[in-house]
Write a protein that holds these residues in place. Structure first.
Motif, short mmCIF file in Angstrom:
data_model
loop_
_atom_site.label_atom_id
_atom_site.label_comp_id
_atom_site.label_asym_id
_atom_site.label_seq_id
_atom_site.Cartn_x
_atom_site.Cartn_y
_atom_site.Cartn_z
N THR A 1 0.82 -1.21 0.00
CA THR A 1 0.00 0.00 0.00
C THR A 1 0.86 1.26 0.00
N ASP A 2 2.05 1.20 0.52
CA ASP A 2 2.93 2.37 0.48
C ASP A 2 3.70 2.44 -0.84
N GLN A 3 4.06 1.30 -1.38
CA GLN A 3 4.86 1.26 -2.61
C GLN A 3 4.10 1.75 -3.84
N ILE A 4 2.77 1.74 -3.77
CA ILE A 4 1.96 2.08 -4.94
C ILE A 4 2.29 3.47 -5.48
N TYR A 5 2.69 4.39 -4.61
CA TYR A 5 2.98 5.76 -5.05
C TYR A 5 4.29 5.86 -5.84
N ASP A 6 5.13 4.85 -5.70
CA ASP A 6 6.44 4.88 -6.33
C ASP A 6 6.53 4.00 -7.57
N VAL A 7 5.42 3.36 -7.93
CA VAL A 7 5.42 2.47 -9.09
C VAL A 7 5.73 3.26 -10.36
N ASP A 8 6.53 2.68 -11.22
CA ASP A 8 6.87 3.29 -12.51
C ASP A 8 5.83 2.85 -13.53
N ALA A 9 4.72 3.57 -13.57
CA ALA A 9 3.63 3.25 -14.49
C ALA A 9 3.12 4.54 -15.11
N ASN A 10 2.34 4.41 -16.18
CA ASN A 10 1.82 5.59 -16.86
C ASN A 10 0.68 6.25 -16.09
N VAL A 11 -0.20 5.42 -15.52
CA VAL A 11 -1.43 5.93 -14.93
C VAL A 11 -1.57 5.46 -13.48
N PHE A 12 -1.86 6.40 -12.59
CA PHE A 12 -2.21 6.09 -11.21
C PHE A 12 -3.72 6.14 -11.10
N ALA A 13 -4.34 5.02 -10.65
CA ALA A 13 -5.80 4.93 -10.55
C ALA A 13 -6.21 4.72 -9.10
N PRO A 14 -6.44 5.80 -8.35
CA PRO A 14 -6.92 5.65 -6.98
C PRO A 14 -8.35 5.12 -6.98
N CYS A 15 -8.57 3.97 -6.35
CA CYS A 15 -9.90 3.36 -6.31
C CYS A 15 -10.28 2.97 -4.89
N ALA A 16 -9.72 3.68 -3.92
CA ALA A 16 -10.04 3.38 -2.52
C ALA A 16 -10.62 4.64 -1.87
N LEU A 17 -10.05 5.07 -0.76
CA LEU A 17 -10.56 6.24 -0.06
C LEU A 17 -9.90 7.51 -0.57
N GLY A 18 -10.35 8.66 -0.05
CA GLY A 18 -9.91 9.94 -0.57
C GLY A 18 -8.66 10.48 0.11
N GLY A 19 -8.25 11.68 -0.36
CA GLY A 19 -7.12 12.38 0.22
C GLY A 19 -5.77 11.77 -0.09
N VAL B 1 -3.29 10.84 -13.52
CA VAL B 1 -4.03 10.37 -12.35
C VAL B 1 -5.49 10.27 -12.77
N ALA B 2 -6.03 9.06 -12.78
CA ALA B 2 -7.40 8.83 -13.24
C ALA B 2 -7.94 7.59 -12.56
N GLY B 3 -8.75 7.79 -11.53
CA GLY B 3 -9.29 6.65 -10.79
C GLY B 3 -10.68 6.93 -10.28
N SER B 4 -11.26 5.94 -9.61
CA SER B 4 -12.67 6.00 -9.22
C SER B 4 -12.91 6.53 -7.82
N ALA B 5 -11.87 6.71 -7.01
CA ALA B 5 -12.07 7.16 -5.63
C ALA B 5 -12.66 8.56 -5.59
N ASN B 6 -13.47 8.84 -4.58
CA ASN B 6 -13.96 10.19 -4.35
C ASN B 6 -12.93 11.01 -3.60
N ASN B 7 -12.93 12.32 -3.86
CA ASN B 7 -12.08 13.26 -3.10
C ASN B 7 -10.61 12.84 -3.08
#
Length: 373
Positions: A223-241, A256-262
């Motif tokens: 869950t912490d490593q996800i921010y450092d992944v070398d990928a084209n698109v970050f898709a937040p699909c959990a909680l906000g902030g 940055v294109a995902g389904s999470a609110n806020n």
């Protein structure tokens, strides 16, 4: 928290607190704006650390629903409900039926639906007490689980992002870091994997992650490593902030294109994404598929119509990008401008929802709702 000062600043019309000792119900309903129609928004169940945290969440989420409905072209206002409790152990039939009775007492101003921590089965309990609920099981004329539609709409928004950033709309030519392996994250991983994309995934629930790894060949990360992944698109699909001062410097994504609110802790973080050259799809616009899907129940549910409507999210996101480029503003601000302009326009010909008119919900029952006139 100075509640009335907060409500005035955010523009809320009404906040209602419900408690029912015998069932253990502790719930808050926030109605943000009903200029376009009755407030529709899901019921989130979460073990909030404090009542203030619950209030803060429901106020922010309900405001987001107003903007989501407006930018999506729906004749609905924005509202949200939070239920304080652990969805893994605090659920009961009595809890949701008590909530349903309370919702029924609001005179049709708020319609609830499934959200984080609640399910179609929970909505069916609520349905036994009130018709002010959508996303119920198909046997009742409802649409069932909205998650596939939220994920499908997110995919359409991602295609708009890919077209804007790379000049193509093929997810199979990109890599994705999905934060959250719940229902929407699962379906998004499915759609992306079927398109041939490389997918990374994380979640606090290891079993959910493993399911996606086993079924779709995704790569698990922490869950912490996800921010450092070398990928084209970050898709937040959990909680906000999740886009905040701590995570922002770590992001190497183009989109940055995902389904999470806020997703943005503050709007300033959306501006900071822009300054870093990261294309941001405003969350309440790209994740509107679930809302569009359940909203169709209010007129009589049709699955093909739902998919056609949700497909329009690609055009909505593209329109936001065009407005942002034309006016030289961040994409979050362009989305807000589209929503606010529509609310202002309709408000001139339609006044807030409080007086009676008749409608039909899913063609399965008649009911009255309130609209001032």
């Amino acid at each position: 928290m100075n509640l009335f000062q907060k409500l005035e600043g955010m523009g809320h019309e009404q906040v209602v607190f419900f408690q029912h000792k015998d069932s253990g119900l502790k719930a808050i309903v926030a109605i943000h704006n009903t200029a376009l129609g009755p407030a529709l928004g899901g019921l989130r169940m979460w073990p909030y650390a404090s009542d203030d945290d619950a209030v803060k969440d429901v106020l922010r989420l309900s405001r987001g629903m107003t903007y989501k409905a407006a930018v999506s072209g729906l004749n609905l206002g924005g509202g949200k409900a939070v239920l304080i409790g652990d969805p893994a152990k605090d659920k009961s039939e009595g809890l949701f039926r008590a909530f349903g009775r309370f919702i029924g007492s609001l005179g049709g101003r708020y319609i609830t639906a499934e959200d984080v921590g609640t399910t179609v089965d929970d909505m069916d309990y609520i349905y036994q007490e009130t018709d002010r609920v959508v996303g119920v099981h198909r046997v009742h004329g409802g649409s069932g689980d909205p998650s596939p539609f939220t994920a499908f709409g997110t995919l359409q928004g991602i295609k708009a992002c890919l077209q804007k950033k790379y000049g193509h709309d093929d997810p199979g030519k990109a890599s994705f870091a999905i934060q959250g392996a719940g229902s929407v994250g699962y379906y998004l991983a499915k759609f992306l994997s079927e398109a041939g994309a490389k997918v990374f995934v994380c979640d606090i629930n290891a079993e959910r992650v493993q399911h996606i790894v086993d079924e779709f060949g995704a790569e698990a990360v922490s869950t912490d490593q996800i921010y450092d992944v070398d990928a084209n698109v970050f898709a937040p699909c959990a909680l906000g902030g999740v886009i905040n001062e701590n995570t922002l410097p770590r992001l190497k994504f183009d989109i940055v294109a995902g389904s999470a609110n806020n997703q943005l802790e503050t709007n300033d973080h959306g501006t900071a994404l822009e300054e870093r050259g990261i294309l941001y799809a405003p969350d309440y616009a790209i994740n509107a598929g679930g809302l569009m899907n359940v909203a169709i129940e209010l007129q009589g549910y049709d699955r093909d119509r739902a998919y056609r409507m949700v497909s329009s999210i690609r055009d909505i996101i593209s329109r936001i990008f065009l407005l942002a480029e034309r006016d030289g503003i961040p994409t979050w601000q362009a989305a807000d401008r589209l929503a606010e302009e529509r609310i202002a326009m309709i408000s001139k010909v339609k006044i807030p929802y409080t007086k009676r008119f008749k409608d039909r919900l899913s063609g399965r029952r008649s009911h009255t709702t309130e609209m001032m006139g």
